[in-house]
Design an enzyme around this catalytic site. Structure first.
Site, short mmCIF file in Angstrom:
data_model
loop_
_atom_site.label_atom_id
_atom_site.label_comp_id
_atom_site.label_asym_id
_atom_site.label_seq_id
_atom_site.Cartn_x
_atom_site.Cartn_y
_atom_site.Cartn_z
NE ARG A 108 -8.15 -8.25 0.54
CZ ARG A 108 -7.82 -7.36 -0.38
NH1 ARG A 108 -6.86 -6.47 -0.11
NH2 ARG A 108 -8.43 -7.32 -1.55
CE LYS A 143 -4.39 -1.79 1.58
NZ LYS A 143 -5.45 -1.82 2.61
#
Length: 285
Positions: free
Chosen positions: A265, A231
């Site tokens: 995840r 991210k």
């Protein structure tokens, strides 16, 4: 995993143990997800690519595959529920045929898509909006009797970054999740995972503060899902690209495991599985 935390999920009659953390592999049937390496949408070869990626992730140790048909990156284009379902359903059916034991999570905030995905053979609903974008989602999950990932987000994928305003991000995220959790429990939803929503209506500074205070989520009995993979918080902090952010992802995933994450995840399953195996040799609690 902290003492008292729920250690199993009932996935359509299959009991999945979470006493040791597990990996959820990301498989995006989209043309515009933020990390190009996660996309498997090609009009001529989508099914083959989906099966190739699914097989690789399962071989590398994924317990769940998380299929998404709607990009939730900041500023992503909106698509209709019909288009989202059209992307997801063939992928679900192909994986179910070739890998019948695979546990499939569906990344959607739309109840209609969730219903179709579960009917096609999926096992779990991963809702980035935590029930805030579709007023029928909670009733749908309760009726389907499947596990549900309750994630924190404010606004929509198109507006969320303008909503990244907090006095104390950890406290406010916990409070907002707690409100939604009560609603789910009232409806009888038995299997709930909590996701703090790293990167969703949060700046990099918020994300680091949230990770630093991840221990606070131990006040809940529900397992914790953490999605930090590649991210912006990682690659902007390091001055690199998402494609170069695997090492940073592993570092932050290791911290999340130390602080009680039950599911990672990720885009890169093998590295996450290795982080879990190594951290299991240590004692944190």
């Amino acid at each position: 995993m902290p003492k008292g935390t729920k250690k199993t999920l009932n996935c359509r009659g299959r009991l999945v143990a979470l006493d040791t953390p597990v990996v959820m592999g990301i498989l995006n049937v989209t043309p515009d997800s933020f990390y190009a390496g996660s996309r498997v949408m090609d009009p001529a070869h989508t099914t083959d690519l989906v099966l190739e990626r699914a097989g690789q992730m399962l071989a590398e140790g994924a317990t769940f595959l998380d299929l998404g048909g709607y990009s939730t990156r900041p500023g992503a284009a909106d698509i209709s529920p019909a288009e989202e379902a059209d992307r997801l359903l063939p992928a679900i059916e192909a994986i179910r045929q070739h890998y019948p034991d695979a546990l499939l999570s569906i990344d959607t905030f739309r109840a209609s898509v969730a219903r179709q995905a579960i009917a096609a053979g999926a096992h779990l609903i991963n809702d980035v909006s935590g029930g805030t974008l579709d007023p029928t989602m909670f009733d749908t999950v309760a009726a389907l009797r499947v596990p549900y990932v309750l994630m924190h987000m404010r606004g929509t994928p198109q507006t969320m970054q303008s909503r990244a305003t907090y006095t104390n991000v950890a406290t406010e995220v916990i409070d907002e999740l707690a409100t939604q959790l009560v609603r789910l429990r009232t409806l009888g939803v038995a299997d709930i995972l909590l996701d703090p929503g790293f990167g969703f209506a949060k700046t990099p500074a918020h994300n680091f503060e949230l990770l630093n205070n991840l221990d606070a989520f131990r006040l809940f009995d529900e397992p914790l899902l953490v999605g930090l993979s590649r991210k912006t918080t990682i690659w902007k902090t390091l001055g690199i690209t998402a494609e170069e952010a695997l090492n940073g992802t592993t570092v932050l995933n290791t911290v999340a495991l130390q602080k009680g994450a039950s599911i990672l995840r990720v885009h890169d399953v093998r590295e996450a599985a290795e982080a879990i195996k190594l951290t299991q040799q240590l004692t944190f609690f």
